[in-house]
Design an enzyme around this catalytic site. Structure first.
Site, PDB file in Angstrom:
ATOM      1  CG  ASP A  41      -1.872   1.166   1.246  1.00  0.00           C
ATOM      2  OD1 ASP A  41      -2.610   1.335   0.254  1.00  0.00           O
ATOM      3  OD2 ASP A  41      -1.865   1.917   2.236  1.00  0.00           O
ATOM      4  CG  MET A  44      -9.256   8.036   3.832  1.00  0.00           C
ATOM      5  SD  MET A  44     -10.732   7.839   2.801  1.00  0.00           S
ATOM      6  CE  MET A  44     -10.659   9.329   1.816  1.00  0.00           C
ATOM      7  NE  ARG A  45      -0.105   5.692   2.098  1.00  0.00           N
ATOM      8  CZ  ARG A  45      -0.114   5.054   3.263  1.00  0.00           C
ATOM      9  NH1 ARG A  45      -0.621   3.833   3.323  1.00  0.00           N
ATOM     10  NH2 ARG A  45       0.359   5.601   4.351  1.00  0.00           N
ATOM     11  CB  ALA A  46      -6.593   3.829  -2.638  1.00  0.00           C
ATOM     12  CB  VAL A  99      -2.229   7.113  -4.676  1.00  0.00           C
ATOM     13  CG1 VAL A  99      -1.468   6.608  -5.901  1.00  0.00           C
ATOM     14  CG2 VAL A  99      -1.313   7.090  -3.464  1.00  0.00           C
TER      15      VAL A  99
END
Length: 685
Positions: free
Chosen positions: A193, A274-276, A279
């Site tokens: 991730d 929430m990183r997706a 990104v």
């Protein structure tokens, strides 16, 4: 190699090139993980990218590449006086798999820190890579603690070195690129991730394309400078396009409608955190800048999803990476601008394609072919509770438990994997870092001190002071500082966990061929494979049936490869138990030569029967005692079923000096500590 292979001369690999170029345009995307088989130009492409990166201005003499326009106020070489900067090419720094922690983050001179209070710091690879590219080949083989340090620095943009109360911080912002061959093992999901994008690469199956790859490579090897000169114009044009896209990037608009599509896509594919979303937003913005546009479109969102989401959807190592592109198109269509009537930014846009919500061509790469969500479907004809006979089998074929048959039967789907408790090898090892058995490691709880062998890595402060204290008067100590010599330094000894070699020996004979039983057996082995993945073990698979045993999978770090071999395992024939144990002994003997510090754990999955050949039971007993004589820890998973049990698996466990456990016990809490003290248990038996 003095002259790198030109980036523009790489044939095919559109996804790989696009992922690298997007990170060159916007390093905030977070790097790229390149997954693929060996020999697919992964390393070549990464090294070629450095020649396309814009030059960087640095403070003269600064070991940490500070920007003269905005120097780091906490730079260990600072503070920097105002001075004209000097330009140099962006660096590509390679992190070797066997690098030490000090080589990665840098090292403090502990002796000077204790005696003089001076922060004498030697920068590491993270400092060298600042404002450049940090390349990690075979990142999946990197030790876990190094991966943690690496990804923390990438996320925070700084590296921290703290040791015995002495702390140094410096900026570390770089383009992180990792390459890996999935056959050699996977990265943990939480580490996957942390990479912004992922791309899958494979060798082309097109004859003409393969011919062109060979032709260009041979021409480059014959005359690197001349070959690079022929591609100089294309390289210059691509370098200028990167610079233009970087200049355009701050002006790109990410509208509310597009942002809603990003959020809806991440929610639809159930990615964690929430990183997706972040990104994807950065990637879509970079895609728009790369295309020369000042506004992000639905096509950019689609392409960003294919690059940013596949590796974030894996829940366990048996899940195939990838996205269902039909589902992606439906999600983008449903969340598209036509449903957002309040978004003024979208009033003048044409309606998206009602059939797909995006460009069917995918915008020129990114992602992998559509795949299912990873659910296992039993082979045709095995849907009944008791396991129907496969359609390929002759009508009326025997299917009774315990009956041995010479006919090969079709593979049976495995039962659902379950969570097991830890199996561990007794004693204290010194193998590769992992999460299974006790071992002396560089990381873990401190258990003592010793004189350092080579460079000092972990100082034991109390032992060092104790060693130096008796000599202070003789050394002429006059002030408050402690007079420390190199002979006084003591290395902390630590105890942590190691990874082991878990070798599965699976009985695939006719006596194991009953549908329900073999399905349960496969489910149990898959559960243990998942546990081995989480504990960073190597795994191997030996099967035996008919007249012989075979190594279905040599020891590897790729547990999903072992799972695939297990799923396709056919059954039938006699039970050459001795052959299976002897084959396992051969595998362990070779592995001891290759990796003597990695201790083995033998897991034999059988009902204990031995048939075929002269004196099969006695021969199996001798093979088991051979393992016992060499001290291999072992567990026998007893697959015998029915009201009448012969106890053959228990007898085999006693011969091995190990422990026997039934399939039901394997699933229950009583499995805790099964393998602990198996050597002592074997001696007592």
């Amino acid at each position: 190699m003095s002259t790198p292979y030109p980036f523009t001369a790489i044939v095919g690999q559109d996804d790989l090139r696009l992922g690298l170029l997007l990170n060159a345009v916007s390093p905030a995307v977070g790097g790229v993980l390149v997954r693929g088989e060996k020999g697919t130009a992964k390393s070549t492409a990464v090294r070629a990218l450095a020649a396309l990166m814009p030059e960087v201005a640095v403070v003269p003499g600064c070991r940490f590449s500070c920007d003269p326009a905005s120097p780091d106020p906490a730079c260990p070489d600072g503070p920097h006086a105002e001075a004209a900067g000097v330009s140099r090419a962006a660096r590509t720094v390679e992190l070797p798999v066997g690098a030490s922690e000090d080589r990665l983050v840098g090292a403090l001179d502990i002796e000077r820190a204790l005696s003089e209070g001076v922060k004498a710091f030697e920068p590491g690879l993270l400092a060298d890579a600042h404002r450049g590219i940090l390349y990690v080949d075979e990142v999946n083989l990197l030790h876990d603690h190094l991966v943690d340090l690496l990804l923390d620095a990438a996320a925070m943009g700084a590296s921290y070195v703290e040791r015995e109360g002495v702390s140094v911080r410096h900026a570390a912002r770089f383009l992180l690129v990792g390459t890996m061959n999935p056959e050699e093992g996977e990265l943990r999901p939480q580490l996957l991730d942390r990479f912004g994008l992922t791309v899958e690469v494979a060798a082309s199956r097109d004859t003409d394309e393969r011919v062109e790859v060979v032709r260009r490579r041979l021409a480059y090897d014959d005359d690197p400078e001349g070959f690079a000169a022929r591609w100089a114009e294309e390289e210059s044009a691509l370098r200028q396009r990167i610079a233009d896209a970087r200049a355009l990037l701050p002006r790109v608009v990410l509208g509310d409608g597009v942002l809603r599509q990003i959020a809806a896509t991440c929610a639809a594919f159930e990615v964690d955190g929430m990183r997706a979303d972040i990104v994807m937003a950065r990637t879509a913005t970079a895609l728009a800048a790369w295309a020369g546009r000042e506004e992000v479109t639905a096509d950019d969102v689609r392409q960003a999803a294919l690059l940013a989401l596949p590796h974030r959807r894996r829940r366990n190592p048996f899940d195939a990476p990838g996205l269902d592109e039909d589902k992606l198109d439906r999600t983008l269509d449903e969340a598209g601008p036509q449903d957002d009537t309040d978004n003024d930014n979208d009033d003048d846009r044409p309606d998206p394609d009602p059939d797909g919500g995006g460009n069917d061509d995918g915008g020129g790469g990114g992602g992998v072919p559509p795949q299912a969500d990873g659910d296992r479907t039993p082979p045709q004809g095995q849907g009944g509770e008791d396991g129907d006979t496969p359609s390929q089998a002759p009508e009326g074929a025997p299917d009774a438990p315990g009956r041995s048959t010479g006919a090969e039967q079709q593979p049976v789907a495995s039962a659902e994997p379950f969570r097991t408790k830890m199996l561990s090898v007794p004693g204290l090892g010194e193998g590769a870092a992992g999460r299974r058995s006790r071992a002396r490691t560089e990381h873990g709880r401190t258990t003592g001190a010793r004189r350092p062998q080579g460079s000092l890595t972990k100082l034991h402060l109390a032992a060092t002071v104790q060693a130096a204290a008796p000599h202070q008067r003789a050394r002429g100590r006059a002030g408050r500082g402690l007079v420390v010599r190199r002979d006084d330094l003591r290395q902390a000894t630590r105890e942590g966990r190691e990874g082991n070699l878990v070798l599965f020996v699976v009985d695939a004979s006719g006596s194991m061929a009953a549908r329900q039983r073999m399905s349960a057996v496969k489910g149990a082995v898959l559960s243990l494979l998942l546990d081995a993945y989480q504990r960073r073990d190597k795994v191997g698979l030996v099967t035996f049936r008919g007249k012989e045993a075979e190594v279905a999978l040599p020891p590897t770090s790729s547990v999903d490869a072992a799972a695939a071999r297990l799923e396709s395992l056919p059954t039938g024939g006699r039970t050459p138990l001795a052959a299976g144990l002897l084959k396992a002994h051969d595998v362990l003997r070779v592995e001891r030569l290759r990796d003597p510090s990695r201790r083995p754990l033998l897991v034999v999955v059988t009902d204990g029967r031995a048939t075929g050949g002269p004196e099969p039971v006695a021969l199996a007993g001798r093979a088991a005692r051979l393992h016992r004589s060499e001290g291999a820890a072992s567990v026998v998973v007893d697959c015998e079923s029915g009201y009448v049990r012969l106890g053959l698996a228990g007898e085999l466990a006693r011969e091995l000096g190990g422990t026997a456990v039934t399939l039901d016990e394997l699933r229950a809490d009583s499995i805790a500590g099964l393998v602990k003290d198996v050597t002592a248990a074997g001696r007592a038996a």
